[in-house]
Design an enzyme around this catalytic site. Structure first.
Site, PDB file in Angstrom:
ATOM      1  N   THR A  95       0.861  -1.192   0.000  1.00 50.35           N
ATOM      2  CA  THR A  95       0.000   0.000   0.000  1.00 50.35           C
ATOM      3  C   THR A  95       0.892   1.234   0.000  1.00 50.35           C
ATOM      4  O   THR A  95       1.567   1.521   0.990  1.00 50.35           O
ATOM      5  CB  THR A  95      -0.903   0.028   1.244  1.00 50.35           C
ATOM      6  OG1 THR A  95      -1.775  -1.102   1.202  1.00 50.35           O
ATOM      7  CG2 THR A  95      -1.766   1.290   1.272  1.00 50.35           C
ATOM      8  N   LYS A 170      -7.127   1.952  -2.820  1.00 53.98           N
ATOM      9  CA  LYS A 170      -6.740   1.371  -1.529  1.00 53.98           C
ATOM     10  C   LYS A 170      -6.727   2.436  -0.426  1.00 53.98           C
ATOM     11  O   LYS A 170      -7.178   2.202   0.698  1.00 53.98           O
ATOM     12  CB  LYS A 170      -5.357   0.718  -1.668  1.00 53.98           C
ATOM     13  CG  LYS A 170      -4.755   0.209  -0.363  1.00 53.98           C
ATOM     14  CD  LYS A 170      -5.529  -0.963   0.195  1.00 53.98           C
ATOM     15  CE  LYS A 170      -5.302  -1.201   1.651  1.00 53.98           C
ATOM     16  NZ  LYS A 170      -4.328  -2.141   2.056  1.00 53.98           N
ATOM     17  N   LYS A 238      -0.198   5.575   8.614  1.00 52.87           N
ATOM     18  CA  LYS A 238       0.485   5.929   7.356  1.00 52.87           C
ATOM     19  C   LYS A 238      -0.527   6.059   6.221  1.00 52.87           C
ATOM     20  O   LYS A 238      -0.473   6.996   5.418  1.00 52.87           O
ATOM     21  CB  LYS A 238       1.535   4.854   7.053  1.00 52.87           C
ATOM     22  CG  LYS A 238       2.247   4.978   5.701  1.00 52.87           C
ATOM     23  CD  LYS A 238       1.735   3.986   4.654  1.00 52.87           C
ATOM     24  CE  LYS A 238       1.833   2.543   5.025  1.00 52.87           C
ATOM     25  NZ  LYS A 238       1.328   1.627   3.970  1.00 52.87           N
TER      26      LYS A 238
END
Length: 291
Positions: A95, A170, A238
């Site tokens: 990701t 995502k 994150k």
């Protein structure tokens, strides 16, 4: 089908194990090579460097923790670029943000290789069960070739067009998930503090319009203060940060996501970064003044 696999964290280990179970030949690499041992017991080979894995395998999958890890595996000494070329495909399932994906894609293509970004929706259990949702974008021919591997790793895979779209999808999904987790934590805490049984709240939620697998799966362990990591909180934060940056680029106001990000940052400052992202629940606990 022979596949290389770079990165054996919580997700990578489960995914490469699945490929082995389904008869794929798998060559694995991890920064800490000892993490490869368990997979070797199940029939995997070890590549000493990312470059060695690329050299051996026609297709290589990477599952790394963040953009800097994804970039270093490609660009550093003994990295992917040293051996990628015509007839070889690289699938990055980490990701990352769209810029990182684009940088990797351009570098791979400049060497004659083909590239697919393919981040996944799902954490440890879906990875173990082959029930991930795969959000691919990039080289359509490569996508068609690696579908047999995607069919083992996931319950559904999407091809979303050009590189960057998988990364963006995502981030949107994880931004919604992180925001929901904070609302859920506040609800559990509010129920308890106002004299209700939080377990009953879980039953009520599960019967209504906002019933969902995350509440059902995470709720009972959160009530027991059990946060063994399926998806580490530091990675969730994150992703919130990267999603907020995407919001900046597109001038989308995101006050709820911004507040959720602050809660995850608070949890990290409390030393909870390596626990499951549901540990954000701990930020709502009353401080203990008894000591």
């Amino acid at each position: 089908m022979e596949v290389g696999f770079l990165g054996l964290g919580i997700m990578g280990k489960a995914m490469s194990m699945n490929l082995l179970r389904h008869g794929f030949k798998v060559t694995v690499w991890n920064r800490t090579l000892s993490k490869c041992d368990e997979l070797v017991e199940h029939g995997a080979s070890i590549g000493e460097t990312p470059a060695a894995v690329i050299k051996k395998c026609k297709y290589t999958i990477a599952m790394l923790s963040d953009p800097s890890a994804a970039l270093s595996v490609v660009f550093d000494k003994d990295g992917v670029l040293e051996q990628i070329g015509n007839g070889k495909g690289y699938v990055d399932m980490s990701t990352v943000d769209a810029d990182t994906s684009s940088k990797i894609s351009e570098a791979i293509k400049s060497k004659g290789g083909s590239f697919l970004e393919a981040p996944v929706s799902g954490s440890k259990k879906p990875a173990e069960d082959g029930q991930l949702v795969i959000l691919a974008a990039g080289d359509k021919a490569l996508y068609d070739e690696v579908v047999p591997a995607f069919d083992v790793l996931g319950k559904k895979s999407f091809h979303l067009g050009e590189v960057g779209n998988g990364a963006k999808m995502k981030l949107v999904v994880n931004m919604i998930m992180g925001s929901m987790m904070n609302a859920f934590s506040e609800g559990l805490t509010l129920a308890g503090r106002s004299g209700l049984n939080p377990s009953t709240l879980l039953d009520v939620l599960d019967l209504g319009a906002i019933a969902n697998p995350m509440f059902k799966m995470k709720g009972p362990s959160m009530l027991k203060n059990n946060y063994s990591p399926a998806f580490p909180l530091k990675h969730q934060q994150k992703d919130m940060r990267l999603a907020l940056a995407l919001g900046d680029e597109n001038a989308v106001p995101m006050p709820i996501a911004a507040a959720a990000n602050e809660a995850f940052k608070k949890a990290r400052s409390m030393g909870l970064g390596d626990l499951d992202f549901s540990a954000v629940h701990e930020t709502l606990k009353k401080p203990d003044h008894s000591s």
